[in-house]
Write a protein that holds these residues in place. Structure first.
Motif, short mmCIF file in Angstrom:
data_model
loop_
_atom_site.label_atom_id
_atom_site.label_comp_id
_atom_site.label_asym_id
_atom_site.label_seq_id
_atom_site.Cartn_x
_atom_site.Cartn_y
_atom_site.Cartn_z
N ASP A 56 0.82 -1.21 0.00
CA ASP A 56 0.00 0.00 0.00
C ASP A 56 0.85 1.27 0.00
O ASP A 56 0.32 2.37 0.11
CB ASP A 56 -0.92 0.01 1.23
CG ASP A 56 -2.02 -1.03 1.12
OD1 ASP A 56 -2.68 -1.07 0.07
OD2 ASP A 56 -2.21 -1.80 2.07
N ILE A 57 2.16 1.13 -0.11
CA ILE A 57 3.05 2.28 -0.21
C ILE A 57 2.97 2.83 -1.63
O ILE A 57 2.94 2.08 -2.61
CB ILE A 57 4.50 1.89 0.14
CG1 ILE A 57 4.58 1.44 1.61
CG2 ILE A 57 5.47 3.04 -0.13
CD1 ILE A 57 5.93 0.88 2.01
N VAL A 58 2.93 4.14 -1.76
CA VAL A 58 2.94 4.78 -3.07
C VAL A 58 4.40 4.92 -3.51
O VAL A 58 5.18 5.64 -2.89
CB VAL A 58 2.25 6.16 -3.02
CG1 VAL A 58 2.33 6.82 -4.39
CG2 VAL A 58 0.81 6.03 -2.57
N TRP A 59 4.76 4.24 -4.57
CA TRP A 59 6.15 4.21 -5.03
C TRP A 59 6.33 5.14 -6.22
O TRP A 59 5.43 5.32 -7.04
CB TRP A 59 6.54 2.79 -5.45
CG TRP A 59 6.40 1.79 -4.34
CD1 TRP A 59 5.31 1.02 -4.05
CD2 TRP A 59 7.37 1.50 -3.34
NE1 TRP A 59 5.53 0.26 -2.93
CE2 TRP A 59 6.80 0.53 -2.47
CE3 TRP A 59 8.67 1.93 -3.08
CZ2 TRP A 59 7.48 0.00 -1.38
CZ3 TRP A 59 9.35 1.41 -2.00
CH2 TRP A 59 8.75 0.46 -1.16
N THR A 60 7.50 5.74 -6.31
CA THR A 60 7.83 6.59 -7.46
C THR A 60 8.24 5.72 -8.64
O THR A 60 8.67 4.57 -8.44
CB THR A 60 8.97 7.55 -7.12
OG1 THR A 60 10.17 6.79 -6.93
CG2 THR A 60 8.66 8.35 -5.85
N PRO A 61 8.12 6.21 -9.87
CA PRO A 61 8.56 5.42 -11.03
C PRO A 61 10.02 4.99 -10.93
O PRO A 61 10.37 3.87 -11.33
CB PRO A 61 8.32 6.37 -12.21
CG PRO A 61 7.23 7.28 -11.74
CD PRO A 61 7.47 7.47 -10.27
N GLY A 62 10.86 5.87 -10.41
CA GLY A 62 12.27 5.52 -10.28
C GLY A 62 12.48 4.34 -9.33
O GLY A 62 13.32 3.47 -9.58
N GLU A 63 11.72 4.30 -8.25
CA GLU A 63 11.86 3.21 -7.28
C GLU A 63 11.37 1.89 -7.86
O GLU A 63 11.82 0.82 -7.42
CB GLU A 63 11.09 3.54 -6.01
CG GLU A 63 11.72 4.67 -5.21
CD GLU A 63 10.81 5.14 -4.08
OE1 GLU A 63 11.34 5.63 -3.07
OE2 GLU A 63 9.57 5.04 -4.21
N LEU A 64 10.48 1.96 -8.82
CA LEU A 64 9.96 0.74 -9.43
C LEU A 64 10.82 0.25 -10.59
O LEU A 64 10.51 -0.78 -11.20
CB LEU A 64 8.53 0.97 -9.92
CG LEU A 64 7.49 1.23 -8.83
CD1 LEU A 64 6.14 1.59 -9.44
CD2 LEU A 64 7.34 0.02 -7.93
N SER A 65 11.91 0.99 -10.88
CA SER A 65 12.73 0.64 -12.04
C SER A 65 13.67 -0.53 -11.77
O SER A 65 14.18 -1.13 -12.71
CB SER A 65 13.54 1.85 -12.49
OG SER A 65 14.46 2.26 -11.47
N SER A 66 13.94 -0.84 -10.49
CA SER A 66 14.81 -1.98 -10.18
C SER A 66 14.58 -2.41 -8.74
O SER A 66 14.16 -1.61 -7.90
CB SER A 66 16.28 -1.60 -10.38
OG SER A 66 16.72 -0.75 -9.33
N PRO A 67 14.85 -3.69 -8.45
CA PRO A 67 14.71 -4.16 -7.06
C PRO A 67 15.59 -3.37 -6.08
O PRO A 67 15.18 -3.08 -4.96
CB PRO A 67 15.14 -5.63 -7.14
CG PRO A 67 14.92 -6.02 -8.55
CD PRO A 67 15.20 -4.79 -9.36
#
Length: 832
Positions: free
Chosen positions: A639-650
């Motif tokens: 339920d954390i809102v993630w930024t696109p950059g944070e979703l770009s890699s583990p």
């Protein structure tokens, strides 16, 4: 000249020194028969004198400080060579025993040899194969010296000073500094043969000899029969406070008695203190919480059992039930008493716990104020008593959890500093640096959570239910199945709570320290965030999220925290057999993975597996995969809102989660270890630069280096710690940790103060010599480079200044942390 010698002879201080010279020149091989013929047969004697006597004051003011700072730094705990614990008068009088306490190969549990518990007199220790280091023959000056192992070992060092190579090192072929080295525990009757075989092994072992003045002081004391004092009674002003605590812990209602048993089983290893009470040295007076067969107001009759939850009557001969007091219902009645500590405080097993004014109110609100009923008291059968989820089922889970969270640093330190003193069984299962946070305790007030814990009590059982003799493989299979069953039940509960809207996978899941009503720090508790640094077989725990961002972190919930304590503190037996120790280690793998998976649940669902795999690289197939297979995963979305950059890699997702962890716990973060608080900009920049060194250069440094920074005009040096974080591909290896080492990934953290109880090296610096140190460390390429660095700034164990330097570090550490500090352990000082 002759008159001068006569005057010296009539001065007691010099009389014994002259006698020493004569003895050193004329000692010859002595046999048992010769000793008996000259000085009589040995027999333990009473050496206790009044603290107000001349001999008592001499012991307290002159002799004891020397023994503490020169002897106890190696002879203070279970891992003391030859079991010689010199941290108390009773330990010195008890003497030596060749049987090692640490033995990971024994098939059956060993007999207990705990000081103050497993024997009541020196004569009883003699029956348990302990040999004296003090003279026990006729009480004469000559006999007291020649019949003393302590005197002979000190004198041996004077005759054969420390050999040092041209590089300033000990010759490796003449000294064994490994922790598991073979020990030679020679009683006085065989000491001459020992000295002939090992002429360099005088005391202090592999360290410089003590000063002439210190040597004379000890020799005079030994010649006079080694008089020692008992612990000083507490002041009259402190008696009402002790009575208040003991009255609270010994109420008659079943609810009070169950509460007190729970508190005792969690605090039995802590050093309790009253903040307002100080000893003669200006530091707190410490107490242990013990079980006694006598109520408050009477002398303590300590009940000593192998584990804190063992039946109290089992400590007595035979059945023991008739000896123990009982209540009107026929249940054994024990009393919880404050027993004043007799031993010098050692940092490696020091767990300070404040009995502040608000503490009893807090316990009242947690355990007695809630509306619940205790219909009967649980028994002491091992299967139930070793399982806190069964024994204390009546106490609300939230109350139990909040009690442990109130001092979570103390709780976590228990498995690192608790019953082991050398914790490889406990700590080689954890990473070298990780952060710890906790789930919100209010979650455990939910009825469905309480019901699940009650239903899963059997699956939450621990290896100690098999006592101290376990069969490792069959035990592991049994507990692995139970762990899997519990995790499936936990996953089902979490999914139901998630679907019902009672659980959100965001940072609000973590306890932020709120709900705290019992400390000096306001409404929020600094124990909400912790950092663990592991150094092979020992570790340090500190408040706050300390150091650079680590590879991993744990999120601990109540069942995990409780099991850590009952697995590695209450239930761990250092005297246990191979099976017990191995099963304990394997079970701790379950708990580590559970804490890591609690953290993974907060990551984006698509990144969880990749982050997990980055922690377990190069895991071997076969048995290793069987033992360390991945536990059930919680697959609900974050339920954390993630930024696109944070979703770009583990890796970016992991770093983003760690950043949010800092933000969530910011009000609780303790900054006393941070270099940011340093006022000297130049020192701060240089030390921060040192902390940025990584890779091969970092791997050449020891795990714990203590820096003493001397400033002109300052009373004490400023202390810092350089900690090497040893990188591993994984930490699943049971027997060959080195195979998983990845030194090219090693990092350093530089912290304020002493951040390790077992220093490997000392650096002595000034602000001037500090400049450029980071650059020099960053270009270290091999062992020769490191040795040259030590030659320039180090204080090696061979350094003639060693003891003077050691004293300055000790004084500075006590000045920095008068409650937390204790004597450091020098058994891991390197010869580099």
């Amino acid at each position: 000249m002759l008159n001068s010698l006569r005057r010296l002879w009539h001065t007691p201080r010099w009389r014994w020194s002259i006698l020493v010279i004569l003895l050193l020149g004329g000692c010859s091989a002595v046999t048992v028969h010769q000793l008996d013929a000259r000085f009589g047969t040995p027999e333990p004697r009473d050496r206790v004198v009044s603290g107000d006597s001349l001999a008592g004051r001499h012991w307290e003011d002159e002799v004891k400080p020397i023994l503490e700072t020169r002897c106890v730094v190696c002879h203070g705990c279970y891992d003391a060579p030859c079991q010689l614990k010199m941290s108390s008068a009773a330990g010195i009088d008890r003497g030596i025993n060749p049987a090692p306490v640490y033995d990971g190969t024994r098939l059956l549990a060993a007999n207990l040899t705990r000081l103050f518990e497993d024997a009541d007199s020196t004569a009883e220790w003699r029956d348990m194969n302990f040999s004296p280091v003090l003279n026990e023959r006729n009480d004469s000056a000559l006999a007291n010296l020649e019949g003393s192992v302590l005197f002979r070992s000190l004198s041996q060092k004077r005759k054969q000073p420390l050999p040092v190579t041209e590089e300033g090192l000990l010759p490796e072929d003449r000294f064994d500094l490994s922790l598991n080295r073979s020990q030679v525990c020679a009683p006085i009757e065989r000491y001459d043969a020992f000295a002939e075989d090992h002429p360099d092994w005088g005391m202090p072992y592999a360290l410089p000899q003590i000063s002439d003045e210190e040597h004379r002081t000890l020799v005079n004391w030994l010649a006079q029969g080694s008089p020692m004092t008992k612990v000083r009674p507490v002041s009259e002003a402190l008696v009402p406070r002790i009575q208040q605590v003991e009255a609270f812990l010994n109420g008659d209602s079943l609810k009070q008695r169950l509460m007190s048993r729970y508190i005792y089983e969690h605090l039995f290893l802590t050093h309790l203190y009253f903040p307002e009470a100080k000893g003669a040295n200006g530091r707190p007076i410490f107490f242990s919480l013990v079980r006694s067969s006598t109520p408050p107001g009477e002398p303590i009759q300590r009940i000593s059992s192998r584990r804190p939850y063992d039946a109290p009557y089992a400590a007595y001969p035979g059945d023991g039930r008739d000896v123990m007091p009982h209540d009107e219902a026929g249940r054994p009645r024990v009393y919880y008493r404050l027993w004043q500590e007799r031993s010098t405080i050692l940092a490696k097993n020091h767990l300070p716990y404040s009995l502040s004014d608000a503490r009893l109110e807090r316990w009242q609100s947690l355990f007695l104020a809630p509306d619940y009923t205790v219909d009967d008291l649980p028994g002491y059968d091992l299967k139930t008593a070793s399982n806190p989820f069964l024994t204390f089922e009546a106490i609300p889970a939230e109350s139990r959890y909040r009690f442990m969270l109130d001092e979570s640093q103390n709780t976590i330190m228990g498995f690192i500093k608790g019953p082991v003193c050398r914790g490889q069984v406990a700590v080689d299962v954890i990473n070298d640096h990780f952060w710890v946070s906790f789930t919100d305790p209010s979650l455990f007030s939910l009825p469905q959570v309480e019901r699940t814990l009650a239903r899963e009590g059997e699956n939450l059982s621990l290896p100690a239910e098999q006592s101290s003799n376990a069969l490792p493989i069959s035990s592991w299979i049994k507990f692995e199945r139970k762990q899997q069953a519990y995790l499936q039940a936990k996953q089902k509960l979490m999914m139901q709570a998630y679907e019902d809207g009672n659980l959100r996978l965001d940072m609000q899941l973590l306890w932020d320290g709120s709900g705290w009503q019992g400390g000096e720090g306001g409404d929020h508790n600094p124990n909400a965030a912790l950092t663990v640094y592991r150094h092979f077989d020992n570790a340090a725990v500190m408040k706050g999220l300390v150091g650079n961002v680590p590879k991993t972190a744990w999120v601990i919930d109540y069942p995990m925290l409780e099991r850590i304590h009952y697995l590695l503190v209450a239930g761990f037996d250092v005297y246990g057999n191979l099976g017990h120790q191995l099963t304990t280690r394997l079970y701790m793998d379950f708990l580590r993975m559970e804490g890591e998976n609690n953290l993974l649940a907060l990551l984006p669902a698509g990144e969880r597996q990749a982050v997990h795999d980055s922690w377990y690289q190069d895991v071997d197939s076969g048995l290793e995969k069987l033992l360390f297979k991945k536990p059930p995963q919680f697959d609900a979305p974050s339920d954390i809102v993630w930024t696109p950059g944070e979703l770009s890699s583990p890796e970016k997702a992991r770093i983003g989660l760690m950043r949010r962890l800092r933000e969530r716990l910011a009000p609780e973060l303790v900054h006393e270890r941070s270099l940011e608080t340093l006022e000297d900009d130049a020192v701060r920049r240089e030390l921060k630069a040192l902390g940025e060194v990584s890779g091969l250069a970092a791997s050449l440094l020891p795990e714990v280096t203590i820096i003493a920074l001397e400033r002109e005009g300052s009373e004490h040096p400023q202390l810092f710690s350089v900690l090497r974080n040893s990188a591993h591909a994984n930490i699943t290896s049971l027997f060959d940790e080195e195979a998983n080492r990845r030194p090219e990934r090693d990092t350093l953290d530089v912290l304020r103060g002493v951040a390790g109880d077992y220093p490997n090296a000392f650096w002595h610096l000034t602000p001037e010599s500090l400049q450029g140190l980071a650059r020099r460390v960053a270009v270290l390429k091999d062992e020769a480079d490191y040795r040259q660095l030590m030659a320039d700034i180090g204080v090696r164990r061979t350094d003639p200044r060693f003891w003077q330097f050691s004293d300055s570090v000790l004084r500075a550490n006590y000045a920095d942390r008068p409650v937390e500090a204790g004597l450091l352990d020098y058994n891991r000082l390197q010869n580099r």
